[in-house]
Design a protein around this motif. Structure first.
Motif, PDB file in Angstrom:
ATOM      1  N   GLN A 172       0.824  -1.199   0.000  1.00  0.00           N
ATOM      2  CA  GLN A 172       0.000   0.000   0.000  1.00  0.00           C
ATOM      3  C   GLN A 172       0.869   1.263   0.000  1.00  0.00           C
ATOM      4  O   GLN A 172       1.914   1.313   0.626  1.00  0.00           O
ATOM      5  CB  GLN A 172      -0.891  -0.010   1.252  1.00  0.00           C
ATOM      6  N   ALA A 173       0.407   2.290  -0.698  1.00  0.00           N
ATOM      7  CA  ALA A 173       1.049   3.614  -0.722  1.00  0.00           C
ATOM      8  C   ALA A 173       2.529   3.549  -1.050  1.00  0.00           C
ATOM      9  O   ALA A 173       3.366   3.995  -0.277  1.00  0.00           O
ATOM     10  CB  ALA A 173       0.838   4.303   0.631  1.00  0.00           C
ATOM     11  N   PRO A 174       2.879   2.980  -2.203  1.00  0.00           N
ATOM     12  CA  PRO A 174       4.300   2.899  -2.555  1.00  0.00           C
ATOM     13  C   PRO A 174       4.875   4.256  -2.923  1.00  0.00           C
ATOM     14  O   PRO A 174       4.175   5.130  -3.431  1.00  0.00           O
ATOM     15  CB  PRO A 174       4.299   1.966  -3.762  1.00  0.00           C
ATOM     16  N   MET A 175       6.164   4.426  -2.680  1.00  0.00           N
ATOM     17  CA  MET A 175       6.882   5.612  -3.125  1.00  0.00           C
ATOM     18  C   MET A 175       7.608   5.277  -4.408  1.00  0.00           C
ATOM     19  O   MET A 175       8.189   4.197  -4.536  1.00  0.00           O
ATOM     20  CB  MET A 175       7.891   6.055  -2.057  1.00  0.00           C
ATOM     21  N   LYS A 176       7.587   6.192  -5.374  1.00  0.00           N
ATOM     22  CA  LYS A 176       8.313   5.950  -6.618  1.00  0.00           C
ATOM     23  C   LYS A 176       9.813   5.854  -6.351  1.00  0.00           C
ATOM     24  O   LYS A 176      10.357   6.565  -5.506  1.00  0.00           O
ATOM     25  CB  LYS A 176       8.049   7.078  -7.618  1.00  0.00           C
ATOM     26  N   GLU A 177      10.449   4.994  -7.129  1.00  0.00           N
ATOM     27  CA  GLU A 177      11.891   4.805  -6.986  1.00  0.00           C
ATOM     28  C   GLU A 177      12.657   6.102  -7.232  1.00  0.00           C
ATOM     29  O   GLU A 177      13.684   6.360  -6.589  1.00  0.00           O
ATOM     30  CB  GLU A 177      12.359   3.733  -7.965  1.00  0.00           C
ATOM     31  N   THR A 178      12.157   6.916  -8.164  1.00  0.00           N
ATOM     32  CA  THR A 178      12.836   8.172  -8.488  1.00  0.00           C
ATOM     33  C   THR A 178      12.831   9.135  -7.300  1.00  0.00           C
ATOM     34  O   THR A 178      13.832   9.801  -7.027  1.00  0.00           O
ATOM     35  CB  THR A 178      12.165   8.833  -9.700  1.00  0.00           C
ATOM     36  N   LEU A 179      11.727   9.210  -6.568  1.00  0.00           N
ATOM     37  CA  LEU A 179      11.658  10.077  -5.390  1.00  0.00           C
ATOM     38  C   LEU A 179      12.506   9.505  -4.264  1.00  0.00           C
ATOM     39  O   LEU A 179      13.198  10.248  -3.552  1.00  0.00           O
ATOM     40  CB  LEU A 179      10.207  10.250  -4.927  1.00  0.00           C
ATOM     41  N   ALA A 180      12.476   8.184  -4.096  1.00  0.00           N
ATOM     42  CA  ALA A 180      13.310   7.550  -3.068  1.00  0.00           C
ATOM     43  C   ALA A 180      14.784   7.857  -3.313  1.00  0.00           C
ATOM     44  O   ALA A 180      15.539   8.183  -2.386  1.00  0.00           O
ATOM     45  CB  ALA A 180      13.077   6.045  -3.052  1.00  0.00           C
ATOM     46  N   ALA A 181      15.205   7.768  -4.564  1.00  0.00           N
ATOM     47  CA  ALA A 181      16.595   8.084  -4.909  1.00  0.00           C
ATOM     48  C   ALA A 181      16.902   9.545  -4.608  1.00  0.00           C
ATOM     49  O   ALA A 181      17.990   9.879  -4.125  1.00  0.00           O
ATOM     50  CB  ALA A 181      16.856   7.782  -6.384  1.00  0.00           C
ATOM     51  N   ALA A 182      15.940  10.435  -4.869  1.00  0.00           N
ATOM     52  CA  ALA A 182      16.142  11.860  -4.599  1.00  0.00           C
ATOM     53  C   ALA A 182      16.332  12.110  -3.102  1.00  0.00           C
ATOM     54  O   ALA A 182      17.158  12.942  -2.709  1.00  0.00           O
ATOM     55  CB  ALA A 182      14.962  12.672  -5.135  1.00  0.00           C
ATOM     56  N   VAL A 184      17.657  10.100  -0.944  1.00  0.00           N
ATOM     57  CA  VAL A 184      19.020   9.673  -0.612  1.00  0.00           C
ATOM     58  C   VAL A 184      20.030  10.709  -1.099  1.00  0.00           C
ATOM     59  O   VAL A 184      20.979  11.053  -0.398  1.00  0.00           O
ATOM     60  CB  VAL A 184      19.322   8.287  -1.218  1.00  0.00           C
ATOM     61  N   LYS A 185      19.803  11.236  -2.303  1.00  0.00           N
ATOM     62  CA  LYS A 185      20.696  12.258  -2.847  1.00  0.00           C
ATOM     63  C   LYS A 185      20.691  13.512  -1.967  1.00  0.00           C
ATOM     64  O   LYS A 185      21.738  14.112  -1.700  1.00  0.00           O
ATOM     65  CB  LYS A 185      20.266  12.637  -4.263  1.00  0.00           C
ATOM     66  N   ILE A 186      19.505  13.922  -1.507  1.00  0.00           N
ATOM     67  CA  ILE A 186      19.397  15.106  -0.657  1.00  0.00           C
ATOM     68  C   ILE A 186      20.160  14.897   0.649  1.00  0.00           C
ATOM     69  O   ILE A 186      20.795  15.813   1.176  1.00  0.00           O
ATOM     70  CB  ILE A 186      17.915  15.444  -0.390  1.00  0.00           C
ATOM     71  N   SER A 187      20.114  13.678   1.177  1.00  0.00           N
ATOM     72  CA  SER A 187      20.814  13.381   2.435  1.00  0.00           C
ATOM     73  C   SER A 187      22.332  13.349   2.271  1.00  0.00           C
ATOM     74  O   SER A 187      23.064  13.396   3.257  1.00  0.00           O
ATOM     75  CB  SER A 187      20.351  12.024   2.981  1.00  0.00           C
ATOM     76  N   ARG A 188      22.791  13.215   1.029  1.00  0.00           N
ATOM     77  CA  ARG A 188      24.213  13.112   0.693  1.00  0.00           C
ATOM     78  C   ARG A 188      24.868  11.843   1.256  1.00  0.00           C
ATOM     79  O   ARG A 188      26.080  11.754   1.357  1.00  0.00           O
ATOM     80  CB  ARG A 188      24.979  14.361   1.157  1.00  0.00           C
ATOM     81  N   TRP A 189      24.039  10.869   1.603  1.00  0.00           N
ATOM     82  CA  TRP A 189      24.579   9.570   2.037  1.00  0.00           C
ATOM     83  C   TRP A 189      25.074   8.814   0.809  1.00  0.00           C
ATOM     84  O   TRP A 189      24.385   8.718  -0.195  1.00  0.00           O
ATOM     85  CB  TRP A 189      23.493   8.761   2.744  1.00  0.00           C
ATOM     86  N   LYS A 190      26.296   8.280   0.892  1.00  0.00           N
ATOM     87  CA  LYS A 190      26.884   7.588  -0.250  1.00  0.00           C
ATOM     88  C   LYS A 190      27.466   6.223   0.121  1.00  0.00           C
ATOM     89  O   LYS A 190      28.158   5.605  -0.684  1.00  0.00           O
ATOM     90  CB  LYS A 190      27.987   8.452  -0.874  1.00  0.00           C
ATOM     91  N   GLY A 191      27.202   5.772   1.325  1.00  0.00           N
ATOM     92  CA  GLY A 191      27.791   4.504   1.744  1.00  0.00           C
ATOM     93  C   GLY A 191      29.058   4.728   2.541  1.00  0.00           C
ATOM     94  O   GLY A 191      29.271   5.794   3.119  1.00  0.00           O
ATOM     95  N   GLY A 192      29.918   3.722   2.587  1.00  0.00           N
ATOM     96  CA  GLY A 192      31.114   3.816   3.404  1.00  0.00           C
ATOM     97  C   GLY A 192      30.804   3.477   4.845  1.00  0.00           C
ATOM     98  O   GLY A 192      29.955   2.628   5.132  1.00  0.00           O
ATOM     99  N   GLU A 193      31.435   4.172   5.783  1.00  0.00           N
ATOM    100  CA  GLU A 193      31.276   3.847   7.195  1.00  0.00           C
ATOM    101  C   GLU A 193      29.935   4.284   7.769  1.00  0.00           C
ATOM    102  O   GLU A 193      29.490   3.746   8.791  1.00  0.00           O
ATOM    103  CB  GLU A 193      32.409   4.488   8.005  1.00  0.00           C
TER     104      GLU A 193
END
Length: 383
Positions: A172-182, A184-193
């Protein structure tokens, strides 16, 4: 057509994220407008834009922009455009999407009919025939009008770019993958530690998109696009762009991603989606109540799309949930950053903390805000 203008359409509020993606891909003359980003390219760049853009909705080939106050002007301006350099003799070219806002020409059906007629007349000039079978590749045409200024474009993507191919099942109430990616981009999280946690992950869209970003997996590398059937783009270009995308994947970086949800069925779907995306080893999905959340590391980011609106029936439930989330963030994850998207206007009051900043976004047409709380940065390691 050596040089063309491409358009990356975008959900309201993330145009700047899409613009940065376009720049990062090396495109020039990038211009941002409401709901779209325009940039210079070549026909041969259409595969690159489609395969690599994470946050855009679709990629369009811009045919032209003009003013039209009468239907006669609309017809003549559409006919002037270089349709005969793009559309083949057997191409299917439906005028499939029309919008007109604050314009004298407001009848969508008439705009659609006259645009189609003008394109046919242009095609007649080149192919010297009165009838076109339209049984070949598809070139869906979009006409967008605003304040008497119209843009004519052709959809190069086909299905929206959020269709990555990994989400076979949704809840129910899925979020589009494109918005989910955005997000993550806004958070500037890129992995690593730094860890990433979505404590209300549903079928796992945010964690999966985060893993694909950390691994530099091109979002469109495993799907097809409408323009792959176009004869103006050589087949080997698509092959080369995909091969390059596969070679750019990073499978060495440390990635710590956690997703949990109270819904066991959703968690099982998330696990299956992660397998389809090829990043199942990067995410730990668990059935877990919000109250069971513990910190997996000292520093990290929560990015989550908690239940709201239609997903919870009353304000009392919403306030209780967001209050619990606020307590857990402050007491168990004190050095973390938090990014919460919701349409609930009183979120900060329920969460009991004012955000560092917030950003207006649209999730499935619903106005939301992304509340951003910036946490402590981990100390730099001595080299």
């Amino acid at each position: 057509m050596d040089k063309v203008t491409l358009i990356a359409s975008a959900a309201m509020g993330i145009e700047s994220i899409v613009a940065q993606e376009v720049k990062d891909l090396g495109f020039e003359n990038v211009q941002t407008f409401n709901g779209r980003v325009e940039f210079d390219g070549r026909i041969e760049d259409i595969p690159k834009a489609n395969i690599w853009l994470r946050c855009a909705d679709r990629v369009f080939l811009k045919m032209g922009e003009f003013e039209a106050f009468t239907f006669e002007q609309l017809f003549e301006n559409v006919k002037k455009l270089k349709w005969n350099e793009i559309l083949p003799e057997d191409g299917e070219f439906p005028v499939s999407w029309v919008s007109s806002v604050n314009s004298k020409l407001y009848s969508k059906s008439d705009i659609q009919r006259i645009t189609k007629k003008a394109i046919v007349e242009k095609m007649k000039e080149k192919y010297k025939k009165d009838y076109f079978s339209e049984d070949g590749a598809t070139y869906k045409i979009k006409v967008q009008g605003n304040k008497d200024k119209f843009i004519a474009m052709i959809d190069t993507s086909g299905e929206g770019l959020h269709k990555r191919g990994y989400r076979a099942e949704i809840n129910q109430a899925p979020m589009k993958e494109t918005l989910a990616a955005a997000l993550v981009k806004i958070s500037r999280w890129k992995g690593g530690e730094l860890s990433l946690l979505d404590p209300m992950c549903g079928t796992g869209t945010i964690p999966i998109e985060a893993a694909m970003i950390a691994r530099n997996i091109a979002p469109g590398s495993n799907r097809k696009f409408a323009s792959e059937e176009w004869d103006i783009i050589e087949k080997n270009i698509w092959i080369d762009v995909r091969d390059e995308a596969y070679s750019c994947e990073d499978h060495e970086k440390e990635v710590r991603i956690y997703g949990s949800d109270i819904d066991e069925e959703a968690i099982e779907m998330a696990k299956r989606n992660a397998v389809l995306a090829g990043i199942e080893d990067d995410i730990l999905f668990e059935k877990k109540h919000l109250l069971e959340i513990e910190s997996p590391s000292e520093y990290g980011s929560i990015i989550t799309n908690p239940p709201y609106g239609e997903r919870l029936l009353d304000d009392k439930s919403v306030n209780k949930l967001y209050g619990i989330l606020g307590d857990i963030c402050r007491m168990r994850l004190p050095k973390w950053s938090y990014y919460v998207i919701t349409s609930y206007e009183l979120f900060e009051r329920a969460f009991e903390k004012k955000s560092t900043k917030n950003r207006k976004l649209y999730n499935g047409g619903i106005k939301c805000y992304l509340y951003q709380y910036f946490g402590a940065r981990p100390p730099k390691k001595n080299i």
